[in-house]
Design a protein around this motif. Sequence first.
Motif, short mmCIF file in Angstrom:
data_model
loop_
_atom_site.label_atom_id
_atom_site.label_comp_id
_atom_site.label_asym_id
_atom_site.label_seq_id
_atom_site.Cartn_x
_atom_site.Cartn_y
_atom_site.Cartn_z
N LEU A 1 -9.31 -3.39 2.43
CA LEU A 1 -8.76 -2.25 3.28
C LEU A 1 -7.58 -2.90 3.29
O LEU A 1 -6.59 -1.84 3.30
CB LEU A 1 -9.70 -2.09 4.65
N PHE A 2 -7.08 -3.95 3.79
CA PHE A 2 -5.73 -4.22 4.05
C PHE A 2 -4.84 -4.31 2.81
O PHE A 2 -3.65 -3.86 2.84
CB PHE A 2 -5.71 -5.84 4.44
N LYS A 3 -5.47 -4.42 1.67
CA LYS A 3 -4.93 -4.50 0.49
C LYS A 3 -4.40 -3.06 -0.07
O LYS A 3 -3.32 -2.87 -0.55
CB LYS A 3 -5.63 -5.01 -0.87
N LYS A 4 -5.38 -2.32 0.38
CA LYS A 4 -5.19 -0.72 -0.09
C LYS A 4 -3.89 -0.13 0.81
O LYS A 4 -3.19 0.56 0.46
CB LYS A 4 -6.42 -0.04 0.42
N ALA A 5 -4.11 -0.57 2.10
CA ALA A 5 -3.09 -0.33 3.05
C ALA A 5 -1.71 -0.99 2.52
O ALA A 5 -0.62 -0.19 2.74
CB ALA A 5 -3.24 -0.53 4.61
N ASN A 6 -1.66 -2.12 2.20
CA ASN A 6 -0.53 -2.49 1.83
C ASN A 6 0.05 -1.70 0.25
O ASN A 6 1.33 -1.78 0.25
CB ASN A 6 -0.71 -4.30 1.29
N ALA A 7 -0.81 -1.53 -0.53
CA ALA A 7 -0.54 -0.59 -1.60
C ALA A 7 0.16 0.38 -1.31
O ALA A 7 1.09 1.27 -1.89
CB ALA A 7 -1.67 -0.74 -2.52
N ARG A 8 -0.27 1.03 0.00
CA ARG A 8 0.24 2.37 0.21
C ARG A 8 1.82 2.14 1.20
O ARG A 8 2.19 3.01 1.45
CB ARG A 8 -0.44 3.14 1.40
N THR B 1 2.35 -0.23 3.81
CA THR B 1 2.40 -0.89 5.00
C THR B 1 2.81 -2.45 5.03
O THR B 1 2.00 -2.78 4.10
CB THR B 1 0.98 -0.61 5.76
N THR B 2 3.49 -2.84 5.61
CA THR B 2 3.55 -4.25 5.73
C THR B 2 2.56 -4.99 6.40
O THR B 2 1.97 -4.60 7.59
CB THR B 2 5.01 -4.81 6.47
N VAL B 3 2.00 -6.04 5.98
CA VAL B 3 0.58 -6.82 6.60
C VAL B 3 0.94 -8.22 6.80
O VAL B 3 1.36 -8.79 6.18
CB VAL B 3 -0.66 -6.56 5.53
N LEU B 4 0.53 -8.41 8.20
CA LEU B 4 0.69 -9.81 8.58
C LEU B 4 -0.55 -10.03 9.12
O LEU B 4 -1.28 -9.51 10.11
CB LEU B 4 1.60 -9.93 9.75
N LEU B 5 -1.13 -11.22 8.31
CA LEU B 5 -2.66 -11.37 8.68
C LEU B 5 -2.74 -12.83 8.98
O LEU B 5 -2.31 -13.79 8.35
CB LEU B 5 -3.43 -11.38 7.11
N ALA B 6 -2.99 -13.16 10.27
CA ALA B 6 -3.29 -14.59 10.92
C ALA B 6 -4.82 -14.95 10.42
O ALA B 6 -5.69 -14.31 11.14
CB ALA B 6 -2.92 -14.65 12.48
N ALA C 1 -6.50 1.43 13.82
CA ALA C 1 -5.12 0.77 13.33
C ALA C 1 -4.32 1.74 12.18
O ALA C 1 -3.06 1.76 12.31
CB ALA C 1 -5.07 -0.67 13.03
N LEU C 2 -5.00 2.17 11.26
CA LEU C 2 -4.50 2.85 10.12
C LEU C 2 -4.08 4.25 10.22
O LEU C 2 -3.59 4.90 9.56
CB LEU C 2 -5.17 2.49 8.88
N VAL C 3 -5.06 4.65 11.28
CA VAL C 3 -5.10 6.38 11.38
C VAL C 3 -3.75 6.72 11.64
O VAL C 3 -3.19 8.00 11.25
CB VAL C 3 -6.00 6.84 12.36
N VAL C 4 -2.84 6.05 12.22
CA VAL C 4 -1.44 6.30 12.49
C VAL C 4 -0.20 6.12 11.40
O VAL C 4 0.92 6.49 11.50
CB VAL C 4 -0.88 5.90 13.86
N ASP C 5 -0.90 5.74 10.30
CA ASP C 5 0.19 5.44 9.14
C ASP C 5 1.06 4.46 9.61
O ASP C 5 2.35 4.67 9.53
CB ASP C 5 0.73 6.72 8.78
N PRO C 6 0.46 3.42 9.96
CA PRO C 6 1.63 2.31 10.45
C PRO C 6 2.66 1.93 9.52
O PRO C 6 2.19 1.56 8.21
CB PRO C 6 0.70 1.28 11.21
N LEU C 7 3.83 1.53 10.05
CA LEU C 7 4.67 0.60 9.05
C LEU C 7 4.41 -0.73 8.95
O LEU C 7 4.35 -1.32 7.68
CB LEU C 7 6.13 0.88 9.68
#
Length: 224
Positions: free
Chosen positions: A179-186, A188-193, A151-157
């Motif tokens: 991992l989600f927190k790190k992506a968010n710190a870079r 990325t908007t994160v939605l976690l159900a 999911a993260l390899v494409v640097d998603p928004l």
Amino acid sequence: MIQLFNVTKSYGGESPAVKDLSIQIPKGDFVYVTGASGAGKTTFLRMLYAAEKPTRGQILINNQNITRIRSGQIPYLRRKIGVVFQDFKLLQSRTVYENVAFALEAQGKKRYEVSKKVYQALKEVGLEHRLQRKPLELSGGEQQRIAIARALVVDPLILLADEPSGNLDQEVTLDIMELFKKANARGTTVLLATHDHSLHRRFPRRVMTLDKGRLIADQQPVEG
Ligand SMILES: Nc1ncnc2c1ncn2[C@@H]1O[C@H](COP(=O)(O)OP(=O)(O)OP(=O)(O)O)[C@@H](O)[C@H]1O
């Protein structure tokens, strides 16, 4: 920026799965989507990556109106969005490398660029030594980390995660949250159900609560 204006999704049953949802999620936000089973969490996330179309209302992703998106445009939308599922949805006949490389290859990236990015993404989740394995040779937690790398390899928004740790133990769940927190710190908007209330107690973030398809609470974390 994710914007929903009076979005309703009905599958034709007695009551809609999502009802009159109006939501604004700024870029870089981290949002938990909670609610009982059947509350509409999955339906809400699926509309954001155009796996379902709303019955009524409008959805904008980065100012692009995706409400009536044509099927030819969907791959372009999905380049901006990484998705992680409870059951991983990895391709079992492909290696770890191939699973993570897939989206980049579909975008026509050059081979050296693909391999560099795939290696980096796998290193990020601590699984660069598993490149040539097949998913079923790995533990559930490892498979989910591969799915997160994919999911993260494409640097998603935007990263959408639907009960990503539903079948995993607490220790693996915490690894995944990091991992989600790190992506968010870079950025990325994160939605976690999730059903798991211990997560937002441990990592306080904005919490949206759905009940029978309606948004009944939208709380920012208490400061301090
Ligand atoms: N493809 C579908 N066809 C018909 N009804 C559906 C479909 N998908 C979901 N529903 C119904 O819509 C409602 C919301 O379901 P949804 O899966 O969005 O909820 P959820 O909050 O994600 O639930 P869970 O936590 O159990 O995954 C439920 O009543 C469900 O039965």
